[in-house]
Design a protein around this motif. Structure first.
Motif, PDB file in Angstrom:
ATOM      1  N   THR A  35       1.925  52.325 -36.226  1.00  0.00           N
ATOM      2  CA  THR A  35       2.187  50.997 -35.640  1.00  0.00           C
ATOM      3  C   THR A  35       1.948  49.924 -36.689  1.00  0.00           C
ATOM      4  OG1 THR A  35      -0.088  50.789 -34.866  1.00  0.00           O
ATOM      5  CG2 THR A  35       1.502  51.725 -33.315  1.00  0.00           C
ATOM      6  N   SER A  45       6.161  47.732 -40.510  1.00  0.00           N
ATOM      7  CA  SER A  45       7.575  47.966 -40.195  1.00  0.00           C
ATOM      8  C   SER A  45       7.751  48.760 -38.907  1.00  0.00           C
ATOM      9  CB  SER A  45       8.278  48.651 -41.368  1.00  0.00           C
ATOM     10  OG  SER A  45       8.263  47.775 -42.480  1.00  0.00           O
ATOM     11  N   LEU A  81       9.486  47.393 -35.245  1.00  0.00           N
ATOM     12  CA  LEU A  81      10.672  48.058 -34.713  1.00  0.00           C
ATOM     13  C   LEU A  81      10.371  48.991 -33.535  1.00  0.00           C
ATOM     14  CD1 LEU A  81      12.383  48.694 -38.161  1.00  0.00           C
ATOM     15  CD2 LEU A  81      13.062  47.006 -36.453  1.00  0.00           C
ATOM     16  N   CYS A 105       0.070  53.243 -41.910  1.00  0.00           N
ATOM     17  CA  CYS A 105       1.375  53.446 -42.553  1.00  0.00           C
ATOM     18  C   CYS A 105       1.574  54.873 -43.051  1.00  0.00           C
ATOM     19  CB  CYS A 105       1.538  52.470 -43.711  1.00  0.00           C
ATOM     20  SG  CYS A 105       3.186  52.543 -44.441  1.00  0.00           S
ATOM     21  N   LEU A 106       2.647  55.510 -42.618  1.00  0.00           N
ATOM     22  CA  LEU A 106       2.953  56.883 -43.026  1.00  0.00           C
ATOM     23  C   LEU A 106       3.852  56.940 -44.254  1.00  0.00           C
ATOM     24  CD1 LEU A 106       3.496  58.431 -39.465  1.00  0.00           C
ATOM     25  CD2 LEU A 106       1.631  58.958 -41.027  1.00  0.00           C
ATOM     26  N   GLY A 107       4.227  55.772 -44.779  1.00  0.00           N
ATOM     27  CA  GLY A 107       5.044  55.767 -45.992  1.00  0.00           C
ATOM     28  C   GLY A 107       6.478  56.192 -45.745  1.00  0.00           C
ATOM     29  N   ALA A 108       7.016  55.827 -44.595  1.00  0.00           N
ATOM     30  CA  ALA A 108       8.428  56.131 -44.299  1.00  0.00           C
ATOM     31  C   ALA A 108       9.051  54.934 -43.581  1.00  0.00           C
ATOM     32  CB  ALA A 108       8.529  57.398 -43.464  1.00  0.00           C
ATOM     33  N   CYS A 109       8.718  53.735 -44.056  1.00  0.00           N
ATOM     34  CA  CYS A 109       9.061  52.490 -43.349  1.00  0.00           C
ATOM     35  C   CYS A 109      10.568  52.255 -43.246  1.00  0.00           C
ATOM     36  CB  CYS A 109       8.420  51.308 -44.055  1.00  0.00           C
ATOM     37  SG  CYS A 109       6.804  51.679 -44.739  1.00  0.00           S
ATOM     38  N   GLY A 110      11.348  52.886 -44.110  1.00  0.00           N
ATOM     39  CA  GLY A 110      12.795  52.694 -44.087  1.00  0.00           C
ATOM     40  C   GLY A 110      13.463  53.355 -42.902  1.00  0.00           C
ATOM     41  N   GLN A 137       4.587  61.179 -36.446  1.00  0.00           N
ATOM     42  CA  GLN A 137       4.308  62.463 -37.091  1.00  0.00           C
ATOM     43  C   GLN A 137       3.884  63.453 -36.021  1.00  0.00           C
ATOM     44  OE1 GLN A 137       1.457  62.361 -40.307  1.00  0.00           O
ATOM     45  NE2 GLN A 137       1.748  64.524 -40.780  1.00  0.00           N
ATOM     46  N   ASP A 195       2.776  68.560 -38.611  1.00  0.00           N
ATOM     47  CA  ASP A 195       3.025  68.263 -40.030  1.00  0.00           C
ATOM     48  C   ASP A 195       4.350  67.541 -40.284  1.00  0.00           C
ATOM     49  OD1 ASP A 195       0.675  69.383 -41.039  1.00  0.00           O
ATOM     50  OD2 ASP A 195       1.535  71.400 -41.053  1.00  0.00           O
ATOM     51  N   THR A 196       5.155  67.373 -39.256  1.00  0.00           N
ATOM     52  CA  THR A 196       6.541  66.933 -39.478  1.00  0.00           C
ATOM     53  C   THR A 196       6.772  65.483 -39.068  1.00  0.00           C
ATOM     54  OG1 THR A 196       7.180  69.191 -38.990  1.00  0.00           O
ATOM     55  CG2 THR A 196       8.944  67.566 -39.004  1.00  0.00           C
ATOM     56  N   TYR A 197       7.476  64.743 -39.920  1.00  0.00           N
ATOM     57  CA  TYR A 197       7.839  63.369 -39.577  1.00  0.00           C
ATOM     58  C   TYR A 197       9.086  63.361 -38.685  1.00  0.00           C
ATOM     59  CZ  TYR A 197       4.848  61.075 -43.137  1.00  0.00           C
ATOM     60  OH  TYR A 197       3.795  60.603 -43.867  1.00  0.00           O
ATOM     61  N   GLU A 213      11.711  60.575 -37.659  1.00  0.00           N
ATOM     62  CA  GLU A 213      12.028  59.214 -38.087  1.00  0.00           C
ATOM     63  C   GLU A 213      13.084  58.585 -37.189  1.00  0.00           C
ATOM     64  OE1 GLU A 213      12.278  59.299 -42.528  1.00  0.00           O
ATOM     65  OE2 GLU A 213      11.523  61.335 -42.293  1.00  0.00           O
ATOM     66  N   THR A 248       5.871  50.628 -48.506  1.00  0.00           N
ATOM     67  CA  THR A 248       6.337  51.415 -49.661  1.00  0.00           C
ATOM     68  C   THR A 248       6.715  52.831 -49.237  1.00  0.00           C
ATOM     69  OG1 THR A 248       4.689  50.202 -50.925  1.00  0.00           O
ATOM     70  CG2 THR A 248       5.743  52.028 -52.025  1.00  0.00           C
ATOM     71  N   PHE A 249       7.925  53.246 -49.611  1.00  0.00           N
ATOM     72  CA  PHE A 249       8.337  54.611 -49.273  1.00  0.00           C
ATOM     73  C   PHE A 249       9.303  55.166 -50.308  1.00  0.00           C
ATOM     74  CE2 PHE A 249      12.351  52.981 -47.521  1.00  0.00           C
ATOM     75  CZ  PHE A 249      11.997  51.688 -47.138  1.00  0.00           C
ATOM     76  N   ARG A 291      -0.447  62.209 -50.974  1.00  0.00           N
ATOM     77  CA  ARG A 291      -1.144  61.857 -49.725  1.00  0.00           C
ATOM     78  C   ARG A 291      -0.974  62.974 -48.686  1.00  0.00           C
ATOM     79  NH1 ARG A 291       1.247  56.772 -46.581  1.00  0.00           N
ATOM     80  NH2 ARG A 291      -0.137  57.696 -45.049  1.00  0.00           N
ATOM     81  N   GLU A 334       5.684  67.762 -46.058  1.00  0.00           N
ATOM     82  CA  GLU A 334       6.971  68.288 -46.525  1.00  0.00           C
ATOM     83  C   GLU A 334       7.235  67.962 -47.999  1.00  0.00           C
ATOM     84  OE1 GLU A 334       9.162  66.750 -43.242  1.00  0.00           O
ATOM     85  OE2 GLU A 334       9.089  68.651 -42.167  1.00  0.00           O
TER      86      GLU A 334
END
Lengths: 162, 420
Positions: free
Chosen positions: A88, A91, A95, A128-133, A139, A142-144, A146, B90-91, B125, B130
């Motif tokens: 949350t 980004s 959204l 932040c999971l680092g997949a903001c795009g 998650q 183990d899997t994102y 999106e 950042t991604f 991280r 994956e």
């Protein structure tokens, strides 16, 4: 109830040992990998795991506790079979990430951080999971997942409930 | 200026993670050239000429950082790749790790050769399960091809490389706390000096660079430092990966020459504000950089100097777009929640300060704020950032100050009339 690695975990641990120097400093590097293996086997980190990992890595249990509690991904209590982690942060929050976690909580009848009575689901709100795009992101173990939507979330929960 | 893909070249191909595909498209030619035709000092000269600045956020020149290592110092020395991508917004590194890991590995081996390093660790991280699998597979492929391990490509140079999985801590993106984490400890930043180049991993000389920094190295070796520098501005060389997200039509990772106009990245590539709404603000370099209002973006180009001249920072190139519907109070509340959660707790001004900031924004957000609270942010900031070991203190006071200064009306509205 004491804890010990299965043969599979022990074999992986022995492989990992080769990645680090053989001295005491190199052994301490194994604390985090050893906790990961323990969590995969046991689901969470308890006192027995801590004692065991300390023994394996030649460190003090107090050190291992310090490490286990410092990092957010080590579970300090049991979690459900499916761990749903909702980002949350900026980004994802912009959204629809907040609406998604609220929906999941009300559908499963638990609060953030809670586990369903049948131990099938746990819900965490995470950073932040680092997949903001491809926000919002959830998650699942183990899997994102999106570009998450309410519909996708519902079918995911349906699938994991059965 | 369109996108210029050097690091991201052919990344859309589904075979792009594989070593055969990478080699089939010129991969590992730079390594071969480096090992067989160039001396470490020649490579260092090219790296310095390239003007490549560290892509993790701080922008320190990579060639200069590499020159800090005394390559003849006896005993083991280490190379570390920072793949702890965690700055909200950042991604870009995930893209490389998952889809083109060999370009990063090639850059690392060249770096190790230049600095005379024995072994390397890629610290990824923990959430990136994956990507870790993808990098582990790439490392295995490289060993099988004689590109890692003993006597690489028959050159006599040897280098071993491993991945290390983090476990959830934003602070581990800071290089000295990353080193502590890699040593199996809590991720607490270290006091410097001594710098990692003297006392790093296991107390040994070490160099830490970001995933994208390493990934830029092969093209510099292939084409020369001058060529790379020429792609960008006089002070910021090369291309840079930008992560653009939030209220934007085409979010994603774009590789563009440094100095590309903001309007090209934002409008032409990312398609402008989502759903035709009006732009309210932009966070140009990740959550810890000052927010910019639309009028401040006039004439801005995407390079370190230009963004700085507008009063913000390029950071890790994490652009977050906010449309007119964005509630700046609620957004700052969320940002400060993040920082309060992530402080490592080592330095009192930061540990106490981030909770204090969160308390303040919480009461404002819930309609219980006081006008003095806005001044309190200002006053506290002076005693936090300058009194801590790492930059985390500044990382949370900066957004608080820029939000409340630039969107003061919205905060005053909450304070006077509560949360509507």
């Amino acid at each position: 109830m004491s804890f010990a690695y299965t043969d599979v975990s022990m074999k992986e641990f022995q492989e990992l040992q080769k990645n680090f120097p053989g001295d005491a400093k190199g052994k301490m590097s194994l604390v985090i990998p050893a906790l990961w293996l323990s969590q995969r086997q046991n689901g969470w980190i308890n006192g027995d795991v801590v004692e065991y990992v300390a023994g394996l890595t030649g460190t003090e249990p107090l050190h291992v506790w310090g490490v286990a509690t410092f990092y957010s991904m080590f579970n300090k209590e049991p979690v459900g079979k499916t761990l749903l982690q909702f980002c949350t942060n900026i980004s994802c929050g912009l959204l629809g990430g907040n609406e998604l976690i609220q929906h999941a909580c009300s559908r499963l009848g638990i609060e953030k951080g809670g586990t369903t009575q049948d131990k099938k689901f746990t819900i965490f709100e995470v950073e932040c999971l680092g997949a903001c795009g491809t926000a919002p992101v959830v998650q699942v173990n183990d899997t994102y997942h999106e570009n998450m939507t309410m519909e996708k979330l519902d079918s995911l929960i349906d699938q994991m409930s059965s | 200026m369109p996108e210029k893909r050097i690091i991201l070249d052919k990344i859309e191909d589904k075979h792009s993670p594989n070593i055969d595909f990478y080699r089939g498209n010129g991969g590992y030619e730079a390594l071969k050239k480096a090992l067989t035709q160039m001396s470490p000092s020649q490579i260092l000269d090219e790296m310095k000429a390239s003007n490549l600045r560290g892509r993790g956020g701080a922008g320190f020149p990579v060639g200069v950082k590499w020159s800090f290592i005394n390559r003849t110092f006896p005993g083991p020395k280490y190379l570390i790749c920072n793949a702890d991508e965690g700055e909200p917004g950042t991604f870009k590194d995930r893209e490389i790790l998952q889809k083109k890991p060999h370009i990063m590995i090639e850059g690392m081996i060249i770096g190790a050769y230049v600095m005379g390093l024995d072994a390397g660790y890629i610290y990824i991280r923990g959430e990136f399960y994956e990507p870790i699998q993808a990098v582990d597979k790439a490392i295995r492929e490289a060993y099988d091809a004689g590109i890692l391990g003993k006597d690489i490509m028959g050159s006599g140079f040897s280098f071993d490389l491993y991945t290390y999985r983090g476990a959830g801590a934003y602070i581990c993106g800071e290089e000295s706390s990353l080193i502590n984490s890699l040593e199996g400890k809590r991720g607490l930043p270290r006091l410097r000096p001594p710098f990692p180049a003297q006392v790093g991993l296991y107390g040994r000389p070490s160099t830490v660079n970001n995933v994208e920094s390493f990934s830029a190295v092969p093209s510099i070796i292939n084409n020369g430092g001058k060529w790379y520098a020429g792609l960008g501005t006089p002070k910021s060389g090369g291309t840079k990966l930008f992560s653009i997200s939030g209220h934007v039509n085409r979010p994603g990772v774009y590789e563009i020459p440094m100095g590309t106009p903001w309007t090209e990245l934002f409008n032409d590539m990312a398609g402008g504000v989502k759903d035709g709404k009006k732009l309210k603000a932009v966070i140009p370099g990740g959550s810890s950089t000052p927010v910019l209002r639309p009028e401040e973006l006039d004439g801005m180009t995407m390079d370190y100097e230009s963004v700085q001249s507008k009063g913000s920072m390029l950071g890790s190139g994490a652009v977050i777009v906010l449309d007119e519907t964005t509630d700046m109070v609620k957004l700052l509340y969320r940002i400060l929640h993040f920082y309060a959660h992530e402080s490592c707790g080592q330095c009192t001004p930061c540990r106490e300060g981030c909770d204090w900031y969160y308390d303040i924004i919480s009461r404002i957000r819930h309609g219980k704020g006081r006008l003095e609270d806005l001044d309190l942010f200002e006053r506290l900031a002076k005693n936090i950032g300058p009194n801590t070991i790492c930059a985390f203190g500044d990382a949370f006071t900066t957004p608080a100050l820029s939000f409340t200064r630039k969107f003061r009306d919205e905060f005053v509205e909450y304070i006077k009339n509560g949360n509507k």
